[in-house]
Design an enzyme around this catalytic site. Structure first.
Site, PDB file in Angstrom:
ATOM      1  N   HIS A  79       0.833  -1.208   0.000  1.00 58.68           N
ATOM      2  CA  HIS A  79       0.000   0.000   0.000  1.00 58.68           C
ATOM      3  C   HIS A  79       0.863   1.251   0.000  1.00 58.68           C
ATOM      4  O   HIS A  79       1.944   1.282   0.577  1.00 58.68           O
ATOM      5  CB  HIS A  79      -1.009  -0.020   1.152  1.00 58.68           C
ATOM      6  CG  HIS A  79      -0.435  -0.098   2.530  1.00 58.68           C
ATOM      7  ND1 HIS A  79      -0.032   1.028   3.237  1.00 58.68           N
ATOM      8  CD2 HIS A  79      -0.222  -1.152   3.364  1.00 58.68           C
ATOM      9  CE1 HIS A  79       0.398   0.658   4.436  1.00 58.68           C
ATOM     10  NE2 HIS A  79       0.312  -0.659   4.540  1.00 58.68           N
ATOM     11  N   ASP A  81      -0.096   4.254   1.138  1.00 61.61           N
ATOM     12  CA  ASP A  81      -0.465   5.241   2.160  1.00 61.61           C
ATOM     13  C   ASP A  81       0.181   4.933   3.509  1.00 61.61           C
ATOM     14  O   ASP A  81       0.658   3.821   3.744  1.00 61.61           O
ATOM     15  CB  ASP A  81      -1.989   5.296   2.318  1.00 61.61           C
ATOM     16  CG  ASP A  81      -2.596   3.948   2.692  1.00 61.61           C
ATOM     17  OD1 ASP A  81      -2.138   2.915   2.156  1.00 61.61           O
ATOM     18  OD2 ASP A  81      -3.521   3.904   3.525  1.00 61.61           O
ATOM     19  N   ASP A 111       6.096   0.601   7.402  1.00 63.42           N
ATOM     20  CA  ASP A 111       4.690   0.342   7.029  1.00 63.42           C
ATOM     21  C   ASP A 111       4.189   1.405   6.071  1.00 63.42           C
ATOM     22  O   ASP A 111       3.539   2.352   6.460  1.00 63.42           O
ATOM     23  CB  ASP A 111       3.845   0.329   8.319  1.00 63.42           C
ATOM     24  CG  ASP A 111       2.404  -0.077   8.071  1.00 63.42           C
ATOM     25  OD1 ASP A 111       2.120  -0.706   7.030  1.00 63.42           O
ATOM     26  OD2 ASP A 111       1.552   0.236   8.914  1.00 63.42           O
ATOM     27  N   GLU A 143      -5.140   1.657   2.354  1.00 61.74           N
ATOM     28  CA  GLU A 143      -5.117   0.426   3.163  1.00 61.74           C
ATOM     29  C   GLU A 143      -5.360   0.740   4.628  1.00 61.74           C
ATOM     30  O   GLU A 143      -5.989  -0.025   5.349  1.00 61.74           O
ATOM     31  CB  GLU A 143      -3.767  -0.283   2.990  1.00 61.74           C
ATOM     32  CG  GLU A 143      -3.686  -1.657   3.657  1.00 61.74           C
ATOM     33  CD  GLU A 143      -3.163  -1.635   5.098  1.00 61.74           C
ATOM     34  OE1 GLU A 143      -3.185  -2.693   5.750  1.00 61.74           O
ATOM     35  OE2 GLU A 143      -2.749  -0.566   5.583  1.00 61.74           O
ATOM     36  N   GLU A 144      -4.840   1.887   5.079  1.00 67.82           N
ATOM     37  CA  GLU A 144      -4.900   2.210   6.512  1.00 67.82           C
ATOM     38  C   GLU A 144      -6.311   2.600   6.978  1.00 67.82           C
ATOM     39  O   GLU A 144      -6.551   2.710   8.170  1.00 67.82           O
ATOM     40  CB  GLU A 144      -3.909   3.331   6.851  1.00 67.82           C
ATOM     41  CG  GLU A 144      -2.446   2.974   6.612  1.00 67.82           C
ATOM     42  CD  GLU A 144      -1.897   1.912   7.559  1.00 67.82           C
ATOM     43  OE1 GLU A 144      -2.675   1.351   8.367  1.00 67.82           O
ATOM     44  OE2 GLU A 144      -0.689   1.621   7.479  1.00 67.82           O
ATOM     45  N   GLU A 168       4.168  -6.302   3.509  1.00 66.69           N
ATOM     46  CA  GLU A 168       3.977  -5.708   4.849  1.00 66.69           C
ATOM     47  C   GLU A 168       5.155  -6.085   5.757  1.00 66.69           C
ATOM     48  O   GLU A 168       5.808  -7.117   5.542  1.00 66.69           O
ATOM     49  CB  GLU A 168       2.677  -6.239   5.480  1.00 66.69           C
ATOM     50  CG  GLU A 168       1.407  -5.698   4.847  1.00 66.69           C
ATOM     51  CD  GLU A 168       0.976  -4.344   5.401  1.00 66.69           C
ATOM     52  OE1 GLU A 168       1.718  -3.749   6.209  1.00 66.69           O
ATOM     53  OE2 GLU A 168      -0.095  -3.872   5.011  1.00 66.69           O
ATOM     54  N   HIS A 354       2.836   2.283  12.814  1.00 65.38           N
ATOM     55  CA  HIS A 354       1.933   3.224  13.527  1.00 65.38           C
ATOM     56  C   HIS A 354       2.551   3.804  14.795  1.00 65.38           C
ATOM     57  O   HIS A 354       1.838   4.326  15.646  1.00 65.38           O
ATOM     58  CB  HIS A 354       0.579   2.547  13.873  1.00 65.38           C
ATOM     59  CG  HIS A 354      -0.128   1.936  12.710  1.00 65.38           C
ATOM     60  ND1 HIS A 354      -1.422   1.472  12.778  1.00 65.38           N
ATOM     61  CD2 HIS A 354       0.268   1.712  11.429  1.00 65.38           C
ATOM     62  CE1 HIS A 354      -1.780   0.985  11.599  1.00 65.38           C
ATOM     63  NE2 HIS A 354      -0.756   1.121  10.768  1.00 65.38           N
TER      64      HIS A 354
END
Length: 382
Positions: A79, A81, A111, A143-144, A168, A354
């Site tokens: 992803h 984003d 990530d 995706e997030e 990932e 995150h």
């Protein structure tokens, strides 16, 4: 032939191009600049590139780069984003790649924007003439938040590769299954009135009490009916996370809302779950017609599992000398798995995802390059 930038410069440019996904429109950003950057680099390497607007998003795009022709082949995907960053907790600029103590710091280093730097770097000398099967690279949007990019791609694509890898941050441990995630709001509309005459109203808290009793029965039934020994918690879970209703002790409660989540095992479909919820709440709905509604708080994500006997699993386990694992976090894998056997496997640790001062350890650089090279060699050159 145009030379694409060195690995660290690719990484730096990716981190410097913000692509935050957020449900809050004030924080949400388009990923167009990042997709344009990736598209340019893949074109420079000789790939055909298609940029696809994702419907129902705020100006978000997927990118599919392909080289080689014919059926099957390999899809490398990730992803584009990142999550928003907590301004007060970062000690570095999240959009400047900073190298310190054998770590690369920045928002998206683990990530997972950095994965595209690894892919581009590993493919910089790719020659289409030597490929026996096609190679695809997919960058998805959102995706997030909603997984809109992967979901739309899976629904609209004619592509059927032999297999896919989602990069990932799994610390280069291959993952072949994870639970899904549903979060719902259950709302009861009652009829408010003065507490001195209960018969003149419908107390939403009491109706919700009945609804929760039914949902707890469903929770017990899910636990006994579904089992997957590979998971630490080998059954689907249900959690009541938030409840709010009423406004005063002397008023009949007119409205009550419950937020709950369910983590289904692979094989328990979203459709099945919806049916089971409706069935569980049916007795309450019949007694109180029109007063109970269930709505999704976020788009649901199904559980995912790549069959343990898939050739992809055997090849990757052999290359890495480790067995595939199952995890509890969610990825885009259930959507990509709908197209072909899929593993989640990439550099960096999920523990950094995150987090403030997100980083990837430079120890991942060499093994990740080797792994991507070997996987492309195996699935596209043989």
């Amino acid at each position: 032939m145009i030379k694409i930038p060195p690995f660290i410069e690719l990484y730096r440019a990716l981190i410097a191009t913000p692509s935050i996904s957020a449900t809050d429109a004030a924080l949400d950003q388009s990923n167009e600049a990042l997709i344009t950057l990736l598209a340019g680099w893949f074109r420079d390497l000789g790939f055909q590139v298609e940029v696809q607007p994702v419907p129902g998003t705020r100006n978000k795009f997927n990118m599919l780069a392909s080289i080689g022709s014919g059926p099957g082949g390999l899809l490398l995907t990730g992803h584009s984003d990142t999550v928003p960053f907590d301004d007060g907790r970062w000690t570095r600029d999240p959009f400047v790649l900073t190298e310190h103590d054998n770590k690369l710091y920045g928002l998206g280093t683990a990530d997972m924007k950095g994965f595209f730097a690894f892919v581009l770097d590993s493919l910089r000398d790719i020659d289409a003439a030597t490929l026996k099967k096609p190679l695809y690279v997919l960058a998805t949007a959102d995706e997030e938040t909603s997984m809109a990019g992967a979901s739309y791609f899976a629904r609209s694509s004619q592509l059927r590769p032999d297999c896919a890898i989602i990069g990932e941050p799994t610390s280069l441990t291959p993952v072949r299954a994870h639970k899904g995630h549903l979060s719902n709001a259950v709302t009861v509309m009652g009829q408010s009135g003065h507490s001195s005459d209960p018969a003149r109203g419908v107390n939403a808290i009491e109706v919700m009490h009945e609804a929760i009793s039914q949902l707890k029965l469903l929770r017990d039934s899910l636990q006994t009916r579904y089992h997957h020994p590979a998971f630490v918690i080998p059954y689907p879970t249900m959690n009541f996370g938030h409840i709010h209703g009423g406004d005063a002790a002397n008023r009949i409660c007119g409205c009550c809302e419950l937020h709950m989540d369910i983590r289904p095992l692979p094989g328990l479909t979203l459709g099945d779950l919806e049916e089971l919820m409706t069935e569980a709440l049916a007795p309450v709905s019949e007694r109180w017609p029109g007063r109970i509604t269930v709505s999704a708080l976020h788009p649901p994500i199904p559980g995912y599992e790549c069959p343990v006997d898939a050739p992809l699993v055997r090849v990757v386990e052999k290359l890495l000398g480790v067995e595939t694992e199952v995890v509890n976090y969610c990825t885009e894998a259930p959507f990509i798995q709908a197209l072909c056997p899929t593993l989640v496997l990439g550099p960096g640790s999920i523990n950094q995802a995150h987090q403030p001062d997100e980083f990837i350890d430079t120890a991942f650089i060499k093994p990740t390059r080797e792994l991507i090279t070997q996987i492309v060699q195996h699935f596209c050159h043989h």
